[in-house]
Design an enzyme around this catalytic site. Structure first.
Site, PDB file in Angstrom:
ATOM      1  N   HIS A   1       5.903   3.333  -2.549  1.00  0.00           N
ATOM      2  CA  HIS A   1       6.898   2.150  -3.049  1.00  0.00           C
ATOM      3  C   HIS A   1       7.842   2.092  -1.903  1.00  0.00           C
ATOM      4  O   HIS A   1       8.198   2.890  -1.275  1.00  0.00           O
ATOM      5  CB  HIS A   1       7.545   2.844  -4.287  1.00  0.00           C
ATOM      6  CG  HIS A   1       7.068   2.449  -5.579  1.00  0.00           C
ATOM      7  ND1 HIS A   1       7.533   1.649  -6.385  1.00  0.00           N
ATOM      8  CD2 HIS A   1       5.595   2.823  -6.192  1.00  0.00           C
ATOM      9  CE1 HIS A   1       6.795   1.399  -7.268  1.00  0.00           C
ATOM     10  NE2 HIS A   1       5.853   2.205  -7.186  1.00  0.00           N
TER      11      HIS A   1
ATOM     12  N   GLU B   1       1.668  -4.427  -5.784  1.00  0.00           N
ATOM     13  CA  GLU B   1       2.595  -4.964  -6.934  1.00  0.00           C
ATOM     14  C   GLU B   1       3.631  -5.748  -5.960  1.00  0.00           C
ATOM     15  O   GLU B   1       4.160  -5.419  -4.838  1.00  0.00           O
ATOM     16  CB  GLU B   1       2.958  -3.921  -7.706  1.00  0.00           C
ATOM     17  CG  GLU B   1       2.197  -3.391  -8.561  1.00  0.00           C
ATOM     18  CD  GLU B   1       2.671  -2.199  -9.230  1.00  0.00           C
ATOM     19  OE1 GLU B   1       3.233  -1.347  -8.858  1.00  0.00           O
ATOM     20  OE2 GLU B   1       2.555  -2.230 -10.624  1.00  0.00           O
TER      21      GLU B   1
END
Length: 330
Positions: free
Chosen positions: A38, A105
């Site tokens: 992330h 994402e």
């Protein structure tokens, strides 16, 4: 063999804390570590986003189990860079590292300022990236350069000069049956997030279909699951932890196009306890969690990585190590 690992949430915990918790988890019976790549946390409240390769390398020095990142080698990273990072981690930790690959994402991938495509293109990019990584692994082990010219990526003639004796397994992250079948044809294994059992059963069936089409037996291929849960000494605490720390678990809509943790924070205000039903077990009863995990093992998953969404990690690790992990069977 049952593998119950620890999901290190780098969105919630600073790197040193994540390493300490991974070591504590292994001391209490967890068999490995997985962590997502992330660039940002889901919400500002979570507050962290450590670099997954650094954290796993540090955790490896304090543990002995398996090590797996889930990353998107398609936007922030060229597949060759991910292949190099993976090969190096595997060379430093023989027979311990696996590579999880996803389609990405917007929360993490938009930061480089490129065009954010529709899901079909993201999935095609992911599988082309897998092709490049496999080429690099195979060619490098054979001592030869490889190259690639595809729809989305180019690779000029090169090899990886640091390699383990055996290439890392590549597990494709998927939540859909079409992608699962394609993963069965092309990857070494599958990794997914827990969902209702009937949906998971369909996913494994399609993965097995793809494996059979490539002349392989899915029963011999790794099938990994990340399972989010909320345990605390009281049900009220477990509910509060889910709402505060992991509201994304209650968001019943696609999230791949949302770019900002602040946008997620606004959406989190609409999440209610009932929204977690069937998506994230909230319970103060360890045996209820054991039964939930066991159902996924019975379905055919052989690696399960647990994430308790609260900050009460030490208490949870000790409780599950004592009351849950020893009772799980395959």
């Amino acid at each position: 063999m049952v593998t119950i690992g620890y999901a290190a949430m780098l969105e919630q915990f600073a790197p040193r804390t994540a390493v300490e918790l991974a070591a504590l988890a292994e001391a209490h019976g967890f068999s490995g570590i997985m962590a997502a790549d992330h660039f940002q946390p889901w919400t500002p409240h979570q507050g962290q986003a450590g670099f997954v390769w650094n954290v796993l390398a540090a955790a490896a020095e304090h543990t002995t189990g398996d090590l797996g990142p889930v990353t998107a080698p398609t936007f922030r990273w060229h597949p060759a860079v991910v292949a190099q990072a993976s090969a190096t981690l595997a060379a430093m930790n023989p027979d311990r590292h696996w590579l999880g690959v996803g389609s990405g994402e917007a929360l993490n991938e938009h930061v480089v300022g490129g065009y954010w495509p529709e899901a079909a293109e993201r999935i095609n990019r992911m599988f082309e990236a897998v092709e490049i990584i496999k080429k690099l692994f195979a060619g490098s082990l054979a001592g030869r350069d490889v190259k690639h010219s595809g729809t989305y990526f180019k690779l000029e003639s090169t090899r990886l000069w640091t390699m383990p004796e055996v290439a890392p397994e590549i597990l494709v992250a998927t939540a859909g049956p079409v992608t699962a079948r394609r993963a069965g044809r092309t990857a070494d294994g599958l990794i997914t997030q827990a969902a209702p059992l009937e949906r998971m059963g369909s996913l494994l069936t399609r993965f097995a279909d793809g494996a059979r089409e490539s002349g392989r037996d899915a029963a011999q291929m790794p099938k990994a699951l990340q399972l989010h849960l909320s345990w605390a000494p009281t049900h009220e605490e477990a509910v509060a932890n889910a709402l505060t720390e992991w509201p994304v678990g209650g968001m019943r809509f696609p999230r791949s196009d949302i770019r900002s943790p602040h946008d997620f924070a606004q959406l989190a205000r609409m999440v209610r306890p009932e929204d977690f039903e069937g998506r994230l077990l909230i319970s103060a009863d360890p045996d209820e969690h054991r039964a939930s995990i066991q159902r996924y093992l019975d379905l055919g998953f052989d690696r399960v990585y647990l994430h308790n969404v609260g900050r009460n990690q030490s208490e949870w690790i000790e409780t599950f190590g004592r009351e849950v992990l020893p009772k799980l069977v395959r």
